[in-house]
Design an enzyme around this catalytic site. Sequence first.
Site, PDB file in Angstrom:
ATOM      1  N   SER A 235       0.838  -1.198   0.000  1.00 47.18           N
ATOM      2  CA  SER A 235       0.000   0.000   0.000  1.00 47.18           C
ATOM      3  C   SER A 235       0.871   1.245   0.000  1.00 47.18           C
ATOM      4  O   SER A 235       2.014   1.220   0.465  1.00 47.18           O
ATOM      5  CB  SER A 235      -0.887   0.031   1.251  1.00 47.18           C
ATOM      6  OG  SER A 235      -0.107   0.319   2.402  1.00 47.18           O
ATOM      7  N   ASP A 236       0.341   2.340  -0.528  1.00 45.00           N
ATOM      8  CA  ASP A 236       0.947   3.627  -0.209  1.00 45.00           C
ATOM      9  C   ASP A 236       0.736   3.839   1.287  1.00 45.00           C
ATOM     10  O   ASP A 236      -0.125   3.206   1.906  1.00 45.00           O
ATOM     11  CB  ASP A 236       0.311   4.750  -1.027  1.00 45.00           C
ATOM     12  CG  ASP A 236       1.226   5.958  -1.155  1.00 45.00           C
ATOM     13  OD1 ASP A 236       2.164   6.096  -0.340  1.00 45.00           O
ATOM     14  OD2 ASP A 236       1.008   6.785  -2.070  1.00 45.00           O
ATOM     15  N   TRP A 237       1.511   4.715   1.875  1.00 48.90           N
ATOM     16  CA  TRP A 237       1.554   4.849   3.325  1.00 48.90           C
ATOM     17  C   TRP A 237       0.241   5.418   3.866  1.00 48.90           C
ATOM     18  O   TRP A 237      -0.023   6.601   3.763  1.00 48.90           O
ATOM     19  CB  TRP A 237       2.745   5.695   3.715  1.00 48.90           C
ATOM     20  CG  TRP A 237       3.996   4.922   4.007  1.00 48.90           C
ATOM     21  CD1 TRP A 237       4.799   5.054   5.107  1.00 48.90           C
ATOM     22  CD2 TRP A 237       4.621   3.892   3.211  1.00 48.90           C
ATOM     23  NE1 TRP A 237       5.863   4.163   5.049  1.00 48.90           N
ATOM     24  CE2 TRP A 237       5.776   3.440   3.900  1.00 48.90           C
ATOM     25  CE3 TRP A 237       4.301   3.281   2.001  1.00 48.90           C
ATOM     26  CZ2 TRP A 237       6.614   2.428   3.423  1.00 48.90           C
ATOM     27  CZ3 TRP A 237       5.127   2.267   1.516  1.00 48.90           C
ATOM     28  CH2 TRP A 237       6.264   1.855   2.226  1.00 48.90           C
TER      29      TRP A 237
END
Length: 812
Positions: A235-237
């Site tokens: 995932s993106d953060w």
Amino acid sequence: MLSQDLRNRAKEIVQTLTAEEKLRLINGADQWHTIDLSAKGLPPVMVSDGPHGLRKQESAGNPLGLGASIKTVCFPTAAGTAASWNRALLRQLGESLGEIAQSEDVSVVLGPAVNIKRSPLCGRNFEYFSEDPYLSGEMAVAYTEGVQSRGVGVSLKHFAANNQETRRMTAESVADERTLREIYYPSFEQTVKRADPWTVMCSYNKLYGEYVSESKKVLTDLLRGEWDYDGMVVSDWGATSDRAKAAAAGQDLSMPGAYLLFEKELKDALANGSLTEEQLNTACENVACLVLRAAEGKAAAPCADNAAYHETARRMATETMPLLKNDGILPLSKDTKAAFLGAFAEAPRFQGGGSSHVNAYKPTSAVAAAAAAGLSVTYSKAFGLHDFHYDSIAAAPALQAAKEAEVAVIFAALPDNMDNEALDRKNIDLPPCQTEFIRKCAEVQPNTVVVLMNGSAVRMPWAPHARAILESYLGGEAVGEAQIDLLYGDANPSAKLAESFPLAMEDVPCHTYFPGSKTGTEYREGLYVGYRYYDSTGKDVQFPFGHGLSYTAFKYSTPRCSPDKVTLRVTNTGERDGAEIVQVYAAPPLGGVIYRPEQVLCGFEKVELAAGESKRVSIQLDVRAFQFYDTAKAAFVPCPGSYELRIGASSRDIRLRGSVTIEGDRIQAPIPKDALPHYFAADVENITDAEFELLLGHPIPASDFAPGRRIGWNETLDDAADGKAGRFIGKVIRKSLGLLAPLVEELGSPEVLLGSAFEMPVRVIAQWAGGFMDRPMADSFISLLNDEHILKSLFGLGTGAMRGLKRMLCKK
């Protein structure tokens, strides 16, 4: 592709894990590491930001990942490296970053970012390669191969259709399937298929009505099913909304570490079957494969030789700066009496703000580089780094210096808060103080040269008054030395624009739809992105896609064309050695039954030629230029007919023409031509709802939220601003601005991060809290934002904070 042996080893390890260990494995340990299961054969691996330089947080940094990072070399950003059109340069950049990562025990570099430059207003355009998917894909493939040749992985990001910063964490990208397939997916597709990135990072936004992080259609059916990807999806953060649904959809690792927030929902999902053991094992195996890959890639690496990498960055920078205009004033003679004007001559812009911001090893300015070279240069400030309004008193000494010099070189730039993650620009203008100074300087000194430093296109109403314009983009820490090399002829400009520079924002095809509403943005312009639109309509631009000048001249001759390649002879007819970027565009047959842009880039090659030298150049053509995505067949199919191949130095500077015939079955239009009149006319401003809905295949989503909506996990502080608690929290955050400055200095100005904070949904705030916030505390915060049970909510926040502090102390 992963070896079967490595995959089998990963399966064997996962079989030994307990259910708890599996659930922890698919969630990060902290901001930058996977969980430590060394006893089971899975030691932690570290990832770090770093598309153009490694942003590895120092060990003393805080748990939010916002602390100081190590000193390292900052290379030119993607906006510039793409302008090199040089696959070998991107490969070398990747190799250098891979070596630096090895020396710092980093296993994955979080890049490249291959999102398309849909609008010049996107604050993160400096990190992205191009408005063209073919060029972007070619750059990304070379970069990825370079990094991974050094035993370090990449994270191909941000997948997918993440083309703005405004409400990037919650908004939906509303685009039709053909546009996604032909414009926004190909950079990812080509990199996945040809370069095998170790990881792919899914984006924050929604697509097809659901968050990409939990979209089986995107992460499994498309990425793994159609493209045969076998690496790990991260995932993106803070992009994870529903962790169990995300794992079932094909998201393997959620970052940053936030197991406390997701533990209950994951265990409940396993119990009720919404997350199956098979799906969990698959995610665990993909994470285990990354860990094993990293272990295999580890090499005894010496400490990074920053001095050597700095010189590499300098050489690269000279290839990343397009010379946009030159009436013969450049190159300057070494004994020319020059006045360097503007604060950016002494304190250059060389990178953007946000997660890619590097603690640069040795930033160099043009003033310092000129002094080191012994050049006859005087410096005057003229305007400050953050000035907005023109100050005639401050500008007076600079105008006098310009008058007394033989040449005035003005160093103009966007302020750092205009090239920044989390914030889109409001316009494409330089600050008025700079525009006015350029005009006044040209009045007193006709020999005026402008050197630009910016991460995306800017408007240039002053261009007629400048004899030369050098676009430096954000050229990395050696930007000043490279500028001097190019201005004085020690290097010959060879870069060409990887994006169009419009005359006005109103000319940009998506300007009516960008950045959209609270709920999302409509990609109503469809295929008409950048030059595809400008060349289809014949609209004038400031500088066209592919444009860039040299100190020598090139002649094209004797082309030979076939459907798979073009060959021609290129001759350097000047007196200097140089390099030319030959571009090939395919123009489709007229009168087709599907709408298509006037022409698309289908091949390019950069060729170096000594003065007077001639070479035969072979350019491989992209087969997709002769196809379209047929939504009825869910596949790319040939568009038969006779195509004109246009060979040139830019999309508007066509030197030679040829033709090829593409065979194929007669096309049955998925949608009748007369139902899409504005698409066939490239009339993007007047596309009707009915036309757009025909392409979408469903009604246009609502552009605003339903009234009385409850603030929840995916709502933002801005959404809560109408409530009493939301207003109060907003005031507290604004008053705390000064206190935030030391913490966020590397990532951008406090004003930028303040603005982005109000667009963060609760889920991101909770996940970015570094383990401080658990789910009950997050639920109490949500209740407070809804003005529900104020005292109970405050008590829940207080007890949650006590638990968080206890966890923080236990970590120490």
